[in-house]
Design an enzyme around this catalytic site. Structure first.
Site, PDB file in Angstrom:
ATOM      1  CE  LYS A 201      -1.865   2.468   3.319  1.00 52.03           C
ATOM      2  NZ  LYS A 201      -1.734   3.804   2.725  1.00 52.03           N
ATOM      3  N   GLY A 254       7.632   4.859   7.878  1.00 51.12           N
ATOM      4  CA  GLY A 254       6.772   6.013   8.154  1.00 51.12           C
ATOM      5  C   GLY A 254       7.091   6.596   9.517  1.00 51.12           C
ATOM      6  CD  GLU A 276      13.442   4.081   7.194  1.00 54.15           C
ATOM      7  OE1 GLU A 276      13.410   5.018   8.034  1.00 54.15           O
ATOM      8  OE2 GLU A 276      13.298   4.253   5.985  1.00 54.15           O
ATOM      9  CB  CYS A 310      13.582   8.769   7.407  1.00 57.73           C
ATOM     10  SG  CYS A 310      14.487   7.824   6.183  1.00 57.73           S
ATOM     11  CD  GLU A 408      10.832  12.356  11.289  1.00 50.20           C
ATOM     12  OE1 GLU A 408       9.776  11.759  11.526  1.00 50.20           O
ATOM     13  OE2 GLU A 408      11.770  11.833  10.660  1.00 50.20           O
TER      14      GLU A 408
HETATM   15  P1  NAI Z   1       2.345   7.981   8.634  1.00 57.32           P
HETATM   16  O1  NAI Z   1       3.303   7.203   9.414  1.00 57.32           O
HETATM   17  O2  NAI Z   1       0.970   8.204   9.189  1.00 57.32           O
HETATM   18  O3  NAI Z   1       2.134   7.293   7.181  1.00 57.32           O
HETATM   19  C1  NAI Z   1       3.018   6.404   6.557  1.00 57.32           C
HETATM   20  C2  NAI Z   1       2.236   5.253   5.936  1.00 57.32           C
HETATM   21  O4  NAI Z   1       1.565   4.536   6.956  1.00 57.32           O
HETATM   22  C3  NAI Z   1       1.152   5.661   4.935  1.00 57.32           C
HETATM   23  O5  NAI Z   1       1.092   4.723   3.881  1.00 57.32           O
HETATM   24  C4  NAI Z   1      -0.107   5.580   5.768  1.00 57.32           C
HETATM   25  O6  NAI Z   1      -1.260   5.356   4.991  1.00 57.32           O
HETATM   26  C5  NAI Z   1       0.186   4.391   6.653  1.00 57.32           C
HETATM   27  N1  NAI Z   1      -0.557   4.334   7.908  1.00 57.32           N
HETATM   28  C6  NAI Z   1      -1.002   5.375   8.659  1.00 57.32           C
HETATM   29  N2  NAI Z   1      -1.674   4.932   9.725  1.00 57.32           N
HETATM   30  C7  NAI Z   1      -1.649   3.582   9.679  1.00 57.32           C
HETATM   31  C8  NAI Z   1      -2.173   2.553  10.514  1.00 57.32           C
HETATM   32  N3  NAI Z   1      -2.861   2.820  11.616  1.00 57.32           N
HETATM   33  N4  NAI Z   1      -1.952   1.262  10.174  1.00 57.32           N
HETATM   34  C9  NAI Z   1      -1.269   0.954   9.055  1.00 57.32           C
HETATM   35  N5  NAI Z   1      -0.763   1.895   8.219  1.00 57.32           N
HETATM   36  C10 NAI Z   1      -0.943   3.190   8.535  1.00 57.32           C
HETATM   37  O7  NAI Z   1       3.006   9.372   8.291  1.00 57.32           O
HETATM   38  P2  NAI Z   1       2.272  10.750   7.897  1.00 57.32           P
HETATM   39  O8  NAI Z   1       1.074  10.952   8.756  1.00 57.32           O
HETATM   40  O9  NAI Z   1       2.061  10.747   6.450  1.00 57.32           O
HETATM   41  O10 NAI Z   1       3.371  11.829   8.267  1.00 57.32           O
HETATM   42  C11 NAI Z   1       3.493  12.302   9.595  1.00 57.32           C
HETATM   43  C12 NAI Z   1       4.922  12.454   9.996  1.00 57.32           C
HETATM   44  O11 NAI Z   1       5.547  11.178   9.976  1.00 57.32           O
HETATM   45  C13 NAI Z   1       5.780  13.303   9.096  1.00 57.32           C
HETATM   46  O12 NAI Z   1       5.672  14.651   9.380  1.00 57.32           O
HETATM   47  C14 NAI Z   1       7.157  12.773   9.417  1.00 57.32           C
HETATM   48  O13 NAI Z   1       7.645  13.363  10.578  1.00 57.32           O
HETATM   49  C15 NAI Z   1       6.920  11.309   9.648  1.00 57.32           C
HETATM   50  N6  NAI Z   1       7.228  10.507   8.472  1.00 57.32           N
HETATM   51  C16 NAI Z   1       8.407   9.820   8.453  1.00 57.32           C
HETATM   52  C17 NAI Z   1       8.763   9.104   7.337  1.00 57.32           C
HETATM   53  C18 NAI Z   1      10.040   8.356   7.274  1.00 57.32           C
HETATM   54  O14 NAI Z   1      10.522   8.055   6.192  1.00 57.32           O
HETATM   55  N7  NAI Z   1      10.627   7.990   8.385  1.00 57.32           N
HETATM   56  C19 NAI Z   1       7.937   9.078   6.122  1.00 57.32           C
HETATM   57  C20 NAI Z   1       6.686   9.797   6.267  1.00 57.32           C
HETATM   58  C21 NAI Z   1       6.383  10.490   7.400  1.00 57.32           C
END
Ligand code: NAI
Ligand code: MG
Length: 504
Positions: A201, A254, A276, A310, A408
């Site tokens: 996804k 994420g 990660e 990240c 972050e």
């Molecule tokens: P997120 O962690 O919510 O989203 C990442 C992925 O996880 C997306 O595909 C999302 O649909 C999925 N996801 C969200 N909730 C989920 C759940 N309960 N169960 C399974 N999958 C789920 O990140 P978001 O909200 O887009 O961004 C928020 C913050 O997260 C950013 O500001 C940043 O600080 C951090 N982030 C870090 C990343 C990294 O590469 N370490 C990448 C993206 C965001």
């Protein structure tokens, strides 16, 4: 920052190939076919350079998720992929890489208009990187083997033992929006090399390239059901994938917050989990550096991909003897990083991915100011045409209690601090919940090794930043993750080990 007033922030016209991709019917790739959702809901695609809606894709239902998982389950259980000769699997993986390269221009443009990153950057980083993950992992397909023990005497007879390395099974793979194609390929390559199957996804902000990748995977000859690509929200689709009893492994990239939730949710069925997660990576600049080359380097460490990385070098620690010169040198790069629409060929930095991220980053900058930080550069929004731009920002006069130093931000914002000696800077650099990456800039080889050994981080760069090699393992210390991706360790995260004991 002095606003570069001449920049026209109107997004350019899309190419015909991209217009065609945007016009396609919203569907899901399940069991080797493009299928309609069982529901009618869709999610809009926005171009963050303009804020305009340009397409839509499926918001998958529970039924769709279950259908994709069932397809992956059947494809794993009937061994249609894992039992293929390893060289045949390797060939398919190279074919995917070839097709990514053949469609490089279209993929780079799709990524650019979906994420907001400069197309030029997507062309040199995201797309070649995506192909490289398949090529690297393809080499492993035929090199997965266990160990044998020489036969030995036990009471009652001779014993012979060996181990088998087997694919873990059906994988639920959830990726974020900052490097959508690259992350999808990084996840799928070890699935194919190991003989697993997957439901992947992409993020709800950026699903375009993953959907296009499904076409290429299909064309390359991956058997039906081995890879399924579905779209939708994390709290619905992602959550159902993580909790499904038919899934054996979860691989997530994420936020740390969602990573913790996923780890908890995967516990009931004791799935294998690799995470990660976030970072707040320190960059240490030693007194001996050549400022002229170091300042642009450490600016790139934070402003690359608008800081939505990240491993972004978001905490700068420069020795007090060079601090002023380093931050001045970083400020001189402002015109280079001035945000531009993603299809502007002059651009090195684009807007942020979404309105939500824009508000989040500006909120952090405001909090920093309220807490007493000084804005040395940026901190504001440039004039634009509705996109989610933030100027590259340097904050000084910060302290370790401030949220801009601890959390972050995931935007083009660096907090710059002075240090006096090595012990002090190592302690400060490690004073964080995160441990994803770190950087050291110095000509002093001995200092470089000492610091690299003492930083609590999964990756340490010396005189560079954010260099990723598919052959080297990548993972986080502390709250930055669990397990590794890439390299041999990244493959092993998709393998089970079985011991076979035989009485001869
Ligand atoms: P997120 O962690 O919510 O989203 C990442 C992925 O996880 C997306 O595909 C999302 O649909 C999925 N996801 C969200 N909730 C989920 C759940 N309960 N169960 C399974 N999958 C789920 O990140 P978001 O909200 O887009 O961004 C928020 C913050 O997260 C950013 O500001 C940043 O600080 C951090 N982030 C870090 C990343 C990294 O590469 N370490 C990448 C993206 C965001
Ligand atoms: Mg979220």
């Amino acid at each position: 920052m002095n606003e570069v007033t001449t920049i026209d922030r109107t997004q350019r016209e899309y190419s015909d190939a991209v217009k065609k991709a945007l016009a396609r019917k919203p569907q899901l790739y399940i069991n080797g076919e493009w299928v309609d959702s069982s529901g009618g809901a869709t999610i809009d695609v926005e171009d963050p350079s303009s804020g305009k809606v340009i397409s839509s894709f499926v918001e998958a239902t529970d039924k769709d998720v279950d259908r994709a998982i069932a397809a992956a389950r059947t494809a794993f259980d009937d061994r249609r992929w894992r039992d293929m000769p390893p060289v045949a699997r390797e060939k398919v993986m190279h074919k995917i890489a070839d097709l990514i390269e053949d469609h490089a221009d279209e993929l780079a443009e799709l990524e650019a208009i979906d994420v907001g990153k400069p197309k030029g950057m997507a062309s040199v980083v995201d797309v070649p990187g995506a192909a490289a993950h398949f090529r690297y992992m393809a080499g492993w397909a035929g090199k997965i083997g266990g160990e044998t023990q020489a036969p030995y005497a036990m009471p009652g007879g001779m014993m012979f033992g060996y181990t088998l390395k087997e694919p873990v099974g059906v994988c639920a793979q959830i990726v974020p929006w900052n490097f959508p194609l690259l992350m999808a390929c990084l996840k799928l390559a070890p699935v194919l090399a190991s003989g697993c199957t997957s439901v992947l996804k992409p993020a709800e902000q950026t699903s375009l390239t993953a959907l296009r990748l499904a076409d290429l995977i299909h064309e390359a000859g991956v058997p039906a059901g081995v890879i399924n690509i579905i779209t939708g929200y994390g709290h619905t689709v992602g959550d159902r994938m993580v909790k499904s009893p038919s899934v054996d492994k979860v691989a997530f990239t994420g936020s740390t917050e969602i990573g913790k939730l996923i780890n908890r949710n995967a516990t009931d069925t004791l799935k294998h989990v690799t995470l990660e997660l976030g970072g707040k990576s320190p960059v240490v600049v030693m007194p001996d550096v050549d400022v002229a080359s170091t300042a642009p380097g450490v600016a790139g460490a934070i402003f690359f991909n608008s800081g939505q990385v990240c491993v972004a070098g978001s905490r700068l620690y420069a020795h007090k003897s060079v601090f002023d010169k380093v931050v001045e040198g970083m400020a001189e790069t402002a015109p280079f990083w001035a945000p531009r629409p993603s299809l502007d060929p002059e651009g090195h930095m684009g807007p942020l991915v979404s309105k939500e991220q824009h508000e989040r980053v500006l909120g952090y900058i405001e909090a920093g100011k309220r807490d007493g930080a000084s804005v040395l550069m940026g901190g504001d929004v440039p004039s634009n045409d509705g996109g989610y731009y933030v100027n590259p920002t340097i904050l000084t006069d910060v302290n370790p209690q401030m949220s801009v130093v601890r959390e972050e931000i995931f935007g083009p914002v660096v907090v710059a601090q002075r240090f006096e000696d090595l012990d002090e800077v190592v302690k400060e650099a490690n004073d964080t919940q995160y441990g994803l990456a770190a950087g050291v800039w110095t000509k002093d080889v001995s200092a470089a090794h000492k610091i690299a050994a003492r930083l609590q981080a999964g990756t340490v760069w010396v005189n560079c930043h954010a260099m990723i090699d598919p052959a080297l393992p990548f993972g986080g210390y502390k709250e930055s993750g669990i397990g590794h991706e890439q390299g041999r360790l990244g493959l092993e995260a998709y393998l089970e080990t079985k011991s076979v004991l035989m009485k001869l």
